[in-house]
Design an enzyme around this catalytic site. Structure first.
Site, PDB file in Angstrom:
ATOM      1  N   GLY A 122       5.045  -0.087   5.093  1.00  0.00           N
ATOM      2  CA  GLY A 122       4.150  -0.125   4.087  1.00  0.00           C
ATOM      3  C   GLY A 122       4.721  -0.734   2.604  1.00  0.00           C
ATOM      4  CD  GLU A 123       7.472   2.054   0.150  1.00  0.00           C
ATOM      5  OE1 GLU A 123       8.394   1.262  -0.413  1.00  0.00           O
ATOM      6  OE2 GLU A 123       7.778   3.246   0.494  1.00  0.00           O
ATOM      7  N   GLY A 124       4.564  -3.027   0.862  1.00  0.00           N
ATOM      8  CA  GLY A 124       4.711  -4.350   0.816  1.00  0.00           C
ATOM      9  C   GLY A 124       6.352  -4.703   1.291  1.00  0.00           C
ATOM     10  CG  ASP A 138       0.063   0.112   2.483  1.00  0.00           C
ATOM     11  OD1 ASP A 138       0.443  -1.102   2.921  1.00  0.00           O
ATOM     12  OD2 ASP A 138       0.180   1.148   3.144  1.00  0.00           O
TER      13      ASP A 138
END
Lengths: 341, 341
Positions: free
Chosen positions: A309-311, A167
């Site tokens: 975040g961001e995976g 995300d």
């Protein structure tokens, strides 16, 4: 109800793990993970997780105009450009592990004219402030769910042994915490966290925003679609659709921080059985993520205090999942080792 | 006193981590690990950890004749053959991560005629039962320390950005727990663990063996060399020498389970400053390993209930350490991202 990973293959994997050249259970949680992957694939030993694909779903959030984040709203678009340029944290980790990474924005408030058009192929729009009004219209929420399903279908068609969902969106821990609160009946004070690192004043304000949103929505939150439209966002609804399609397609997913875990919680309520296809990559510092993982029965692979975040948490955990599969595939059986020369 | 990793470079790495394209501190423990690697290398950003070399030190233990393990003594030699054949857990993980893996036996009670001679190049002999008599003569202990130093020198000469040390030896958690107990003044009941998976009766017996060993050695254990000779073994003494040489040579080491951690504890007492060159790969299920990590100020990267030894915990943790280094090397600075197109 989505068909779960094969219990028969799970049991078969457990039996094989027990006769590998090691003491019983000595690989700890790697054994659980290996058996889960085998069960998802329906075959033991499982194939190696060579083809892993990650998608970052980006969007802006109405609440980010209102001081719930340590960063200005414009950073969402800045980071979308960084993903496209290949210089963000998720890009580095994806390269390290040979993961195909795509970023898609569902509702970033920026024309992004300098970015390839496919990034905005599923653009719907930013969400409205959830403490004041529903985040999405029912129509936009349905469209976002369909977008997530289409995104997952593209990844699966490209060939995926495992999917990762990440995300990006300034303010997104606020709707994610609200969704987790509404899903599990938790109060704002229990689910609120510092996100990107807010100070005490902003934390207090963020708590009030979440409390107001939960109060505003009230009993409507019992219905998972209503909950998602009221408290979510286009990118979060897309994540829900993505997870549902992955599970329906029998492709396992490695979850990341609070946003993908909130998406999994809602997806499970929309259609029972989604979470059985998910593993948790990491324990985030967000209280809501930890509470939701417990409620969903997921134990994270890593516990390293990540909150980017961001995976990135899932990407960092990926080699551990691969190690689990390799051990089950490649280790000798104890019976095959010759006791004498 | 061994010179520590560079405090100046550590601070420089911290400053760089603070200006990467992420919220402050959002990579959690990865940031600590990245700064530590930079400090060890004396350069920021650090080189990637491409050249990683692992050594498994194997040996038999006098106590293994006496019911302290769930497995018979002969399994040590069986596993040495498995490492040579490339089919053990450590081999699979080393292949996954491109790690050069060597097995060396310091005291396996088997002629190992079918195994390449270099595996036994440093053979000294199995240890005597530590509850009854000293494990090694002073001369054998000195020779084992020198062997470990020579082994480390070979690995370092081959080019190593990071070293991993693993163990194999039926019964070896007994001397390792005794060494940790003697090092930190802990009782047998505190340090004993189930090792390869002993039942309650054997656990009780193992506790008595450790208690008898600690009582027998008494105040002599204050001196780390005496402690090592009295409670260790040839393979454990070699591990101590290995770690000391790595630290003196400014090469960082990723520790594994109870045996390498016991070796680090003794090495630190022999020459202060060894542990500053060590990171902990994983938290084992052995109580003594957890207690020693706390005493040494080491926080493990993984906590997955591993208890296989062989270096497998460190090998599983390696990609996380590599991710930490890559983030520090490759992520964009926040200031380099353009806010507008």
């Amino acid at each position: 109800m989505i068909t779960p990973p094969s219990p028969g293959v799970y049991a078969e994997a457990r039996r094989r793990l027990d006769i590998l050249a090691k003491p019983l259970g000595a690989l700890g949680r790697l054994e659980d993970l290996a058996a889960w992957v085998a069960a998802c694939q329906g075959t033991c030993p499982p194939r190696p997780l060579d083809r892993v694909r990650a998608v970052i779903l980006a969007g802006d959030h109405g609440v980010s105009a209102d001081g719930v984040s340590a960063y200005p709203r414009e950073v969402t678009a800045v980071m979308v450009r960084a993903f496209v340029a290949g210089v963000a944290g998720a890009n580095c980790l994806a390269r390290q592990h040979g993961v195909a990474l795509r970023v898609l924005e569902l509702g970033v408030d920026d024309d992004l004219e300098d970015v390839p058009a496919e990034v905005s192929a599923y653009h719907i729009g930013s969400s409205r402030p959830i403490d004041q009004t529903d985040a999405l219209t029912a129509e936009d929420c349905r469209e976002a769910l369909r977008a997530g399903e289409a995104i997952a279908e593209v990844e699966i068609a490209a060939g995926a042994d495992l999917l990762i969902i990440g995300d990006m969106g300034i303010g997104n821990t606020t709707p994610a915490a609200a969704l987790i609160g509404a899903t599990f009946g938790l109060r704002a004070e229990e689910v609120v966290g510092r996100g990107s690192g807010v100070d005490d004043d902003r934390l207090k304000h963020k708590t009030e925003v979440i409390a107001a949103a939960l109060h505003r929505v009230g009993e409507r939150a019992v219905d998972p679609f209503e909950r998602l439209a009221a408290l979510g966002s286009a990118d979060i609804a897309a994540g829900v659709g993505f997870l549902r399609t992955a599970a329906r397609s029998r492709v396992p997913v490695l979850l990341d921080g609070i946003v993908p875990v909130a998406e999994a919680a809602v997806a499970e309520d929309l259609e029972s059985g989604v979470v059985a296809w998910c593993a948790a990559g990491n324990r985030s510092t967000e209280p809501a993520q930890q509470l939701a993982l417990d409620k969903l029965g997921l134990e994270p692979v890593l516990d390293l205090g990540l909150r980017l975040g961001e995976g990135t948490g899932a990407l960092t955990a990926l080699p551990v999942l691969r190690s689990a599969v390799l051990a089950l595939r490649e280790m000798a059986l104890l019976a095959d080792l010759s006791p004498v020369s």
